[in-house]
Motif scaffolding. Structure first.
Motif: not given
Length: 76
Positions: A46-57, A68-74
């Motif tokens: 999240r923007a506040d730094g909270e880790r939501l998930a770890l995934v393989k790629n 999950n209706d979120l907008a991802p950025v790198t």
């Protein structure tokens, strides 16, 4: 271009999440044991730094966020 811009106008009400690579040695040992030989996995934050998930790629991180209706950025 030295004009100040309020970047918060671009944020979409807390829906932006950040995807970043995580190296094996950044994780606790018990998590390293679950990496199946990978040196890098990807975290969704999240923007506040909270880790939501770890995934393989990276692709999976983006797909998970979008499902999950979120907008991802790198983030580097």
């Amino acid at each position: 271009m030295h004009t100040k811009y309020d970047i918060s106008k671009l944020m979409d009400e807390g829906r932006t999440v950040y995807v970043r690579p995580v190296q094996r040695d950044e994780l606790p040992e018990e998590m390293q044991d679950q990496m199946d030989g990978r040196d890098t996995i990807y975290a969704v934050h999240r923007a506040d730094g909270e880790r939501l998930a770890l995934v393989k790629n990276r692709s999976l991180a983006f797909a998970l966020a979008r499902q999950n209706d979120l907008a991802p950025v790198t983030v580097h």
